[in-house]
Design a protein around this motif. Structure first.
Motif, mmCIF file in Angstrom:
data_model
loop_
_atom_site.group_PDB
_atom_site.id
_atom_site.type_symbol
_atom_site.label_atom_id
_atom_site.label_comp_id
_atom_site.label_asym_id
_atom_site.label_seq_id
_atom_site.Cartn_x
_atom_site.Cartn_y
_atom_site.Cartn_z
ATOM 1 N N THR A 238 48.278 33.500 72.114
ATOM 2 C CA THR A 238 47.731 32.047 71.834
ATOM 3 C C THR A 238 46.617 31.903 71.024
ATOM 4 O O THR A 238 46.363 33.026 70.350
ATOM 5 C CB THR A 238 47.301 31.466 73.308
ATOM 6 O OG1 THR A 238 46.970 30.023 73.344
ATOM 7 C CG2 THR A 238 46.209 32.315 73.985
ATOM 8 N N THR A 239 45.886 30.879 71.128
ATOM 9 C CA THR A 239 44.534 30.926 70.101
ATOM 10 C C THR A 239 43.435 30.695 70.953
ATOM 11 O O THR A 239 43.394 30.576 72.303
ATOM 12 C CB THR A 239 44.826 29.604 69.257
ATOM 13 O OG1 THR A 239 44.838 28.583 69.977
ATOM 14 C CG2 THR A 239 45.871 29.715 68.406
ATOM 15 N N SER A 240 42.123 30.917 70.305
ATOM 16 C CA SER A 240 40.889 30.974 71.221
ATOM 17 C C SER A 240 39.958 30.658 70.435
ATOM 18 O O SER A 240 39.812 30.664 68.943
ATOM 19 C CB SER A 240 40.837 32.369 71.720
ATOM 20 O OG SER A 240 40.435 33.363 70.488
ATOM 21 N N LEU A 241 38.676 30.326 70.776
ATOM 22 C CA LEU A 241 37.481 30.105 70.143
ATOM 23 C C LEU A 241 36.321 31.203 70.890
ATOM 24 O O LEU A 241 36.093 31.119 72.081
ATOM 25 C CB LEU A 241 36.993 28.794 70.614
ATOM 26 C CG LEU A 241 35.925 28.279 69.955
ATOM 27 C CD1 LEU A 241 35.865 28.137 68.387
ATOM 28 C CD2 LEU A 241 35.024 26.760 70.398
ATOM 29 N N PRO A 242 36.177 32.066 69.934
ATOM 30 C CA PRO A 242 35.355 33.347 70.421
ATOM 31 C C PRO A 242 33.763 32.384 70.782
ATOM 32 O O PRO A 242 33.355 31.664 70.095
ATOM 33 C CB PRO A 242 35.059 33.956 69.253
ATOM 34 C CG PRO A 242 36.466 33.954 68.343
ATOM 35 C CD PRO A 242 36.579 32.319 68.598
ATOM 36 N N VAL A 243 33.201 33.264 71.642
ATOM 37 C CA VAL A 243 31.905 32.656 72.124
ATOM 38 C C VAL A 243 30.961 34.124 72.312
ATOM 39 O O VAL A 243 31.448 35.074 72.464
ATOM 40 C CB VAL A 243 31.844 31.893 73.441
ATOM 41 C CG1 VAL A 243 30.642 31.671 73.833
ATOM 42 C CG2 VAL A 243 32.792 31.014 73.579
ATOM 43 N N VAL A 244 29.881 33.830 71.694
ATOM 44 C CA VAL A 244 28.957 35.082 71.822
ATOM 45 C C VAL A 244 27.285 34.776 72.171
ATOM 46 O O VAL A 244 27.116 33.427 72.309
ATOM 47 C CB VAL A 244 28.562 35.377 70.048
ATOM 48 C CG1 VAL A 244 27.428 36.447 69.734
ATOM 49 C CG2 VAL A 244 30.153 36.003 69.482
ATOM 50 N N ALA A 245 26.936 35.599 72.874
ATOM 51 C CA ALA A 245 25.505 35.440 73.267
ATOM 52 C C ALA A 245 24.460 35.856 72.016
ATOM 53 O O ALA A 245 24.581 36.934 71.233
ATOM 54 C CB ALA A 245 25.086 36.393 74.593
ATOM 55 N N TYR A 246 23.705 35.061 72.024
ATOM 56 C CA TYR A 246 22.596 35.206 70.697
ATOM 57 C C TYR A 246 21.120 34.981 71.096
ATOM 58 O O TYR A 246 20.700 34.522 72.134
ATOM 59 C CB TYR A 246 22.804 34.185 69.740
ATOM 60 C CG TYR A 246 24.073 33.939 69.031
ATOM 61 C CD1 TYR A 246 24.538 34.581 67.591
ATOM 62 C CD2 TYR A 246 25.275 33.141 69.342
ATOM 63 C CE1 TYR A 246 25.328 34.512 67.150
ATOM 64 C CE2 TYR A 246 26.239 33.091 68.492
ATOM 65 C CZ TYR A 246 26.616 33.777 67.350
ATOM 66 O OH TYR A 246 27.611 33.733 66.674
ATOM 67 N N ALA A 247 20.359 35.673 70.109
ATOM 68 C CA ALA A 247 18.909 35.505 70.316
ATOM 69 C C ALA A 247 18.496 35.221 68.870
ATOM 70 O O ALA A 247 19.199 34.605 67.872
ATOM 71 C CB ALA A 247 18.476 36.875 70.703
ATOM 72 N N THR A 248 17.207 35.130 68.469
ATOM 73 C CA THR A 248 16.542 35.278 67.250
ATOM 74 C C THR A 248 15.733 36.374 67.040
ATOM 75 O O THR A 248 15.640 37.194 67.570
ATOM 76 C CB THR A 248 15.681 33.790 66.923
ATOM 77 O OG1 THR A 248 14.342 33.909 67.822
ATOM 78 C CG2 THR A 248 16.404 32.666 67.746
ATOM 79 N N THR A 249 15.336 36.357 65.524
ATOM 80 C CA THR A 249 14.547 37.531 65.073
ATOM 81 C C THR A 249 13.214 37.495 65.830
ATOM 82 O O THR A 249 12.462 38.634 65.504
ATOM 83 C CB THR A 249 14.500 37.195 63.582
ATOM 84 O OG1 THR A 249 13.816 35.980 63.308
ATOM 85 C CG2 THR A 249 15.356 37.518 62.849
ATOM 86 N N GLY A 250 12.933 36.376 66.532
ATOM 87 C CA GLY A 250 11.535 36.335 67.346
ATOM 88 C C GLY A 250 11.803 37.334 68.525
ATOM 89 O O GLY A 250 10.765 37.642 69.203
ATOM 90 N N MET A 251 12.953 37.599 68.894
ATOM 91 C CA MET A 251 13.050 38.707 70.092
ATOM 92 C C MET A 251 12.764 40.210 69.626
ATOM 93 O O MET A 251 13.304 40.581 68.309
ATOM 94 C CB MET A 251 14.646 38.548 70.615
ATOM 95 C CG MET A 251 14.640 39.789 71.781
ATOM 96 S SD MET A 251 16.243 39.405 72.795
ATOM 97 C CE MET A 251 16.040 37.992 73.539
ATOM 98 N N ASP A 252 11.800 40.614 70.173
ATOM 99 C CA ASP A 252 11.766 42.329 69.930
ATOM 100 C C ASP A 252 12.951 43.165 70.078
ATOM 101 O O ASP A 252 13.854 42.803 70.770
ATOM 102 C CB ASP A 252 10.305 42.737 70.714
ATOM 103 C CG ASP A 252 10.608 42.792 72.184
ATOM 104 O OD1 ASP A 252 11.334 44.021 72.379
ATOM 105 O OD2 ASP A 252 10.630 42.042 72.881
ATOM 106 N N ASP A 253 12.959 44.107 69.366
ATOM 107 C CA ASP A 253 14.022 44.969 69.012
ATOM 108 C C ASP A 253 14.269 45.638 70.710
ATOM 109 O O ASP A 253 15.519 46.136 70.844
ATOM 110 C CB ASP A 253 13.996 46.202 68.022
ATOM 111 C CG ASP A 253 13.995 45.585 66.790
ATOM 112 O OD1 ASP A 253 14.178 44.405 66.591
ATOM 113 O OD2 ASP A 253 13.709 46.359 65.911
ATOM 114 N N ASP A 254 13.383 46.072 71.153
ATOM 115 C CA ASP A 254 13.409 46.731 72.517
ATOM 116 C C ASP A 254 14.229 45.670 73.502
ATOM 117 O O ASP A 254 14.942 46.124 74.417
ATOM 118 C CB ASP A 254 12.112 47.293 73.118
ATOM 119 C CG ASP A 254 11.469 48.481 72.420
ATOM 120 O OD1 ASP A 254 12.419 48.948 71.661
ATOM 121 O OD2 ASP A 254 10.162 48.662 72.567
ATOM 122 N N THR A 255 13.836 44.553 73.719
ATOM 123 C CA THR A 255 14.296 43.657 74.600
ATOM 124 C C THR A 255 15.844 43.590 74.304
ATOM 125 O O THR A 255 16.759 43.449 74.909
ATOM 126 C CB THR A 255 13.585 42.420 74.492
ATOM 127 O OG1 THR A 255 12.270 42.408 75.184
ATOM 128 C CG2 THR A 255 14.398 41.326 75.532
#
Length: 312
Positions: A238-255
């Motif tokens: 079948t077909t799908s619409l992928p979904v992703v969890a995002y942040a921004t460059t404002g988030m520090d690398d460790d987090t």
């Protein structure tokens, strides 16, 4: 007395320092009561003790993406990659709301995709879209699944050749069981609860698409494994619409690293509680069209997980 007071003050300072040391994250996903809101709650519960996650209700992915321009580094949201691409390019619904901050959006990890299901009563002997001619089909109203279902009816030559039921998708299972409709269309992460219910209470089949049909939709190909639903003995394309969890460059690398590692470390446990997580694999990273957060990339490199070159 002075010693006791000093000890109390010291204890309060220590408590405040401990509270401040905890990383706070806001996760915005979908409307309360929806499967994606439930997923957000599950993600929040899966995070380690050093991460405090607040789940916020959302009116949809467009709102999630728009808020990325005004929220801080603690903001995490879910969206289809295609929508983030439109925002970054200032197209479609973002044409009048363009912002250079859309370029700061970075991916963390995939979550269950919106998956198209074409559910038919088994006694109707339907195995292809052409077989739907003359049948009664419930598409629902206003949802991604309804819009996609309507598109597919036109795309595969069924305009005016099927009876579109005037009813809400919430009535689909009962209507199918009662013989009021022959089929319904729904989009949800598999196994979709309404399809599970339909398959458990009556004999149903799922239409499996050809590769040419998938290509015609311009959506992402997805396979629902055999045995996902009662009576489903073969895999369904079948077909799908992928979904992703995002942040921004404002988030520090460790987090970003901690969030990403915690997700993949806990994914098996998430799947034991809700099977839709079982459909998430590292291969879904190929659906990311923008860049992955450097903190998340660090995890993928350590874990030996391949990511698209364009996302690095």
């Amino acid at each position: 007395m002075k010693t006791a007071a000093s000890a109390l003050v010291a204890g309060l300072v220590l408590f405040a320092a401990s509270a401040d040391a905890q990383t706070r994250v806001t996760l915005k996903a979908a409307k309360a009561g929806s499967s994606y809101y439930q997923m957000a709650v599950q993600l929040a519960e899966a995070m380690p003790s050093g991460i405090a996650v607040t789940v916020e209700e959302s009116q949809g992915s467009v709102q999630n993406v728009m808020e990325a321009t005004v929220r801080g580094g603690d903001y995490v949201f879910t969206s289809p990659p295609s929508l983030v691409g439109l925002a970054r390019d200032g197209k479609a619904m973002f044409a009048d709301r363009a912002s250079p901050k859309f370029a700061d959006i970075r991916a963390l990890f995939p979550i269950p995709s919106l998956t198209m299901h074409f559910v038919v009563r088994a006694d109707q002997n339907v195995s292809t879209f052409a077989d739907l001619e003359g049948k009664s089909v419930l598409l629902g109203k206003g949802s991604f699944g309804a819009r996609e279902g309507e598109k597919y009816m036109a795309l595969f030559g069924l305009d005016g050749k099927v009876d579109i039921a005037d009813a809400e998708l919430s009535n689909a299972v009962a209507a199918l069981k009662n013989g009021q409709i022959d089929a319904f269309v729904t989009a949800g992460s598999f196994p979709a609860p309404n399809v599970v219910e339909a398959a458990a209470g009556s004999d149903v089949t799922l239409i499996s698409m050809t590769d040419d049909e998938v290509a015609a939709t311009k959506r992402t190909r997805l396979v629902i494994p055999a045995g996902t639903y009662a009576g489903q003995d073969e895999e369904v394309v079948t077909t799908s619409l992928p979904v992703v969890a995002y942040a921004t460059t404002g988030m520090d690398d460790d987090t970003a690293y901690t969030l990403t590692k915690a997700f993949w470390d806990k994914k098996a446990a998430l799947g034991s509680d809700a099977r839709w997580w079982d459909g998430v694999t590292p291969e879904l990273l190929a659906n990311i069209t923008g860049q992955i957060h450097p903190g998340a990339l660090k995890y993928y490199e350590e874990a030996g997980i391949e990511v698209p070159e364009t996302a690095q």
